[in-house]
Design a protein around this motif. Structure first.
Motif, PDB file in Angstrom:
ATOM      1  N   GLU A  12       0.832  -1.212   0.000  1.00  0.00           N
ATOM      2  CA  GLU A  12       0.000   0.000   0.000  1.00  0.00           C
ATOM      3  C   GLU A  12       0.861   1.255   0.000  1.00  0.00           C
ATOM      4  O   GLU A  12       0.546   2.233  -0.676  1.00  0.00           O
ATOM      5  CB  GLU A  12      -0.935   0.003   1.206  1.00  0.00           C
ATOM      6  N   GLN A  13       1.964   1.229   0.753  1.00  0.00           N
ATOM      7  CA  GLN A  13       2.887   2.372   0.760  1.00  0.00           C
ATOM      8  C   GLN A  13       3.516   2.571  -0.608  1.00  0.00           C
ATOM      9  O   GLN A  13       3.622   3.700  -1.092  1.00  0.00           O
ATOM     10  CB  GLN A  13       3.994   2.150   1.799  1.00  0.00           C
ATOM     11  N   ASP A  14       3.920   1.483  -1.242  1.00  0.00           N
ATOM     12  CA  ASP A  14       4.525   1.568  -2.568  1.00  0.00           C
ATOM     13  C   ASP A  14       3.510   2.083  -3.594  1.00  0.00           C
ATOM     14  O   ASP A  14       3.844   2.899  -4.452  1.00  0.00           O
ATOM     15  CB  ASP A  14       5.064   0.212  -3.007  1.00  0.00           C
ATOM     16  N   ALA A  15       2.284   1.612  -3.508  1.00  0.00           N
ATOM     17  CA  ALA A  15       1.248   2.064  -4.435  1.00  0.00           C
ATOM     18  C   ALA A  15       0.977   3.556  -4.261  1.00  0.00           C
ATOM     19  O   ALA A  15       0.818   4.290  -5.248  1.00  0.00           O
ATOM     20  CB  ALA A  15      -0.036   1.269  -4.227  1.00  0.00           C
ATOM     21  N   GLY A  21       3.891  10.045  -7.329  1.00  0.00           N
ATOM     22  CA  GLY A  21       4.864  10.390  -8.362  1.00  0.00           C
ATOM     23  C   GLY A  21       4.201  10.595  -9.709  1.00  0.00           C
ATOM     24  O   GLY A  21       4.522  11.537 -10.446  1.00  0.00           O
ATOM     25  N   TYR A  22       3.263   9.717 -10.052  1.00  0.00           N
ATOM     26  CA  TYR A  22       2.520   9.865 -11.306  1.00  0.00           C
ATOM     27  C   TYR A  22       1.732  11.168 -11.305  1.00  0.00           C
ATOM     28  O   TYR A  22       1.682  11.873 -12.321  1.00  0.00           O
ATOM     29  CB  TYR A  22       1.577   8.675 -11.508  1.00  0.00           C
ATOM     30  N   GLY A  28       2.989  18.177 -13.938  1.00  0.00           N
ATOM     31  CA  GLY A  28       4.043  18.982 -14.555  1.00  0.00           C
ATOM     32  C   GLY A  28       3.912  19.022 -16.068  1.00  0.00           C
ATOM     33  O   GLY A  28       4.086  20.071 -16.692  1.00  0.00           O
ATOM     34  N   PHE A  29       3.612  17.889 -16.663  1.00  0.00           N
ATOM     35  CA  PHE A  29       3.437  17.840 -18.113  1.00  0.00           C
ATOM     36  C   PHE A  29       2.231  18.664 -18.552  1.00  0.00           C
ATOM     37  O   PHE A  29       2.309  19.448 -19.502  1.00  0.00           O
ATOM     38  CB  PHE A  29       3.281  16.388 -18.577  1.00  0.00           C
ATOM     39  N   VAL A  71      -3.070  17.135  -9.886  1.00  0.00           N
ATOM     40  CA  VAL A  71      -2.619  16.388  -8.711  1.00  0.00           C
ATOM     41  C   VAL A  71      -3.816  15.982  -7.858  1.00  0.00           C
ATOM     42  O   VAL A  71      -3.941  14.826  -7.442  1.00  0.00           O
ATOM     43  CB  VAL A  71      -1.609  17.215  -7.878  1.00  0.00           C
ATOM     44  N   VAL A  72      -4.714  16.909  -7.624  1.00  0.00           N
ATOM     45  CA  VAL A  72      -5.883  16.614  -6.793  1.00  0.00           C
ATOM     46  C   VAL A  72      -6.744  15.538  -7.436  1.00  0.00           C
ATOM     47  O   VAL A  72      -7.181  14.591  -6.771  1.00  0.00           O
ATOM     48  CB  VAL A  72      -6.693  17.901  -6.524  1.00  0.00           C
ATOM     49  N   SER A  73      -6.987  15.639  -8.741  1.00  0.00           N
ATOM     50  CA  SER A  73      -7.854  14.660  -9.396  1.00  0.00           C
ATOM     51  C   SER A  73      -7.251  13.266  -9.381  1.00  0.00           C
ATOM     52  O   SER A  73      -7.956  12.278  -9.161  1.00  0.00           O
ATOM     53  CB  SER A  73      -8.173  15.089 -10.828  1.00  0.00           C
TER      54      SER A  73
END
Length: 94
Positions: A12-15, A21-22, A28-29, A71-73
């Motif tokens: 769960e932490q990794d997800a 990050g995504y 940013g893109f 980011v929020v979405s």
């Protein structure tokens, strides 16, 4: 999380880390694309100073809004939980 107030598993932490990050990279893109679309003419053409300043400032403002919204979405969608693996299909036992 496991129940109320439980600790997250490593998976769960990794997800959550990957999803965050995504969210940042896609934000940013998206912000760069919006900024380029709005303020791009300033760099391509010789425009009056007032118009150049207006396009640059509005490009920065819109890029910031789009970045935060992205980011929020992404993070809200992540908190809702996993999507069904085969949407629209019914369980053969039903």
């Amino acid at each position: 999380m496991n129940g109320y107030g439980g600790r997250r598993t490593k998976a769960e932490q990794d997800a959550a880390t990957v999803e965050f990050g995504y969210a940042l990279l896609s934000a940013g893109f998206a912000a760069a694309v919006v900024f380029g679309a709005v303020a791009g003419p300033v760099f391509l053409f010789e425009l009056p100073d007032l118009l150049s300043a207006l396009l640059l400032r509005s490009g920065l403002a819109l890029a910031a809004v789009v970045g935060v919204a992205r980011v929020v979405s992404v993070l809200v969608r992540f908190r809702r939980g996993p999507q069904p693996s085969q949407p629209g299909r019914t369980n053969p036992d039903s």
